[in-house]
Enzyme design. Structure first.
Site, PDB file in Angstrom:
ATOM      1  N   TYR A   1       2.926 -22.314   9.423  1.00 12.11           N
ATOM      2  CA  TYR A   1       3.204 -22.998  10.695  1.00 12.11           C
ATOM      3  C   TYR A   1       2.235 -24.160  10.935  1.00 12.11           C
ATOM      4  CZ  TYR A   1       5.871 -18.691  11.814  1.00 12.11           C
ATOM      5  OH  TYR A   1       6.725 -17.615  11.796  1.00 12.11           O
TER       6      TYR A   1
ATOM      7  N   HIS B   1       5.068 -13.118   3.971  1.00  9.87           N
ATOM      8  CA  HIS B   1       6.030 -13.823   4.828  1.00  9.87           C
ATOM      9  C   HIS B   1       7.480 -13.642   4.365  1.00  9.87           C
ATOM     10  CE1 HIS B   1       6.056 -17.445   7.777  1.00  9.87           C
ATOM     11  NE2 HIS B   1       7.191 -16.800   7.857  1.00  9.87           N
TER      12      HIS B   1
END
Ligand code: NAD
Length: 278
Positions: free
Chosen positions: A53, A111
């Site tokens: 991010y 992830h």
């Protein structure tokens, strides 16, 4: 700040996680400190970020300036696909901790399984060591489907504490969630509002419950997740919506209202399929 406390869920390693938090996917790195600070001011204590991010430093600055004791915060970050492997996973968590300004996170996730590289079993064994070292209190996975979970359960020692998957009324993945829960793996629902990519908040099942509870459609959908036992962290960059979403904890839906939202299942994803994201 809402008068209702955020419920907690006990994970399979004995730690507890606030069931409602704040996600920062697509929060502009330059705005992250300000937006996470407003989330803390609204009463959130659980933040979900990820290395990819690009905003861990902003989360870290908001943590540092908040004055909130570390043990009252719950911070999750994630290992990106190109860092899977043993040594690279160790280095990646160290980099995330430096950016966050922390000596440990509460939850570290793989992830995506990223099956093309076939390193998620090796990466999981690295996370097991990182947990032993105290660099993360809990370890879990994200976007793992049944075959990916089966391999971890067969080939490694620690059962993931959570599986963070795309989950909203159109995509409830009931078989996967039932299997995970049967193994003691809690479900975290990402994209809980469908990322705003389909008109979920205009569905009559949602708007009718909103009118009945004097709540907003977003609050009804978040309350549906909480009733289902999902851990959620809706994202908004708007202070009003940030507070609105937290106040969902005061909305208790009836069984008929929950069933009407259950019926919105269509099997449609709003984002990538775990077998195809590498
Ligand atoms: P979301 O379902 O939370 O949707 C966010 C969007 O919903 C916002 O951009 C806004 O347009 C809208 N919204 C938010 N509050 C609203 C309100 N009160 N009223 C009306 N509209 C509102 O989607 P998300 O951000 O993708 O998911 C939440 C979090 O999940 C992320 O921030 C991130 O932390 C995590 N996530 C994880 C993965 C993963 O692969 N593990 C992928 C995506 C997201």
């Amino acid at each position: 700040m809402t008068d209702h406390p955020v419920p907690t869920i006990t994970l399979n390693d004995g730690t507890t996680i606030p069931q409602l938090g704040f996600g920062v996917f697509k929060v502009d790195p330059d705005e992250t400190e300000r937006i996470v600070t407003s989330a803390f001011e609204a009463g959130y204590r659980h933040i979900d970020t990820a290395a990819i991010y690009g905003n861990e430093e902003g989360v870290g600055r908001a943590i540092a300036s908040s004055g909130i004791p570390r043990d009252e915060l719950y911070i999750t970050t994630k290992l990106w696909n190109d860092r899977q492997g043993t040594e690279s996973a160790f280095a990646a968590l160290d980099e995330s901790l430096t950016k966050l300004g922390l000596d440990h996170v509460d939850l570290y996730l793989i992830h995506w399984p990223a099956p093309a590289g076939d390193k998620y079993v090796e990466s999981w064994k690295a996370l097991e060591l990182l947990q032993k070292e105290g660099k993360t209190r809990s370890i879990g996975v994200s976007n793992f489907l049944r075959p990916h979970l089966d391999r971890l359960l067969d080939e490694t020692d620690v059962v993931p504490a959570v599986d963070q998957i795309e989950l909203h009324p159109a995509l409830q993945s009931t078989d996967l969630t039932e299997f995970a829960r049967s193994k003691g793996i809690q479900i975290e629902a990402w994209g809980p509002l469908g990322q705003g990519k389909y008109p979920l908040l205009e569905e009559s099942a949602v708007t009718a419950a909103a009118s009945a509870h004097d709540a907003t459609p977003a609050q009804v959908v978040i309350a549906w997740h909480l009733a289902k036992g999902n851990i959620v962290f809706p994202k908004s960059s708007n202070a009003g919506r940030i507070a609105e979403n937290l106040a969902s904890v005061s909305v208790t839906l009836g069984a008929d209202e929950i069933a009407a939202i259950d019926a919105l299942e269509s099997g449609n994803r709003v984002s990538g399929h775990p077998d195809e994201v590498n």
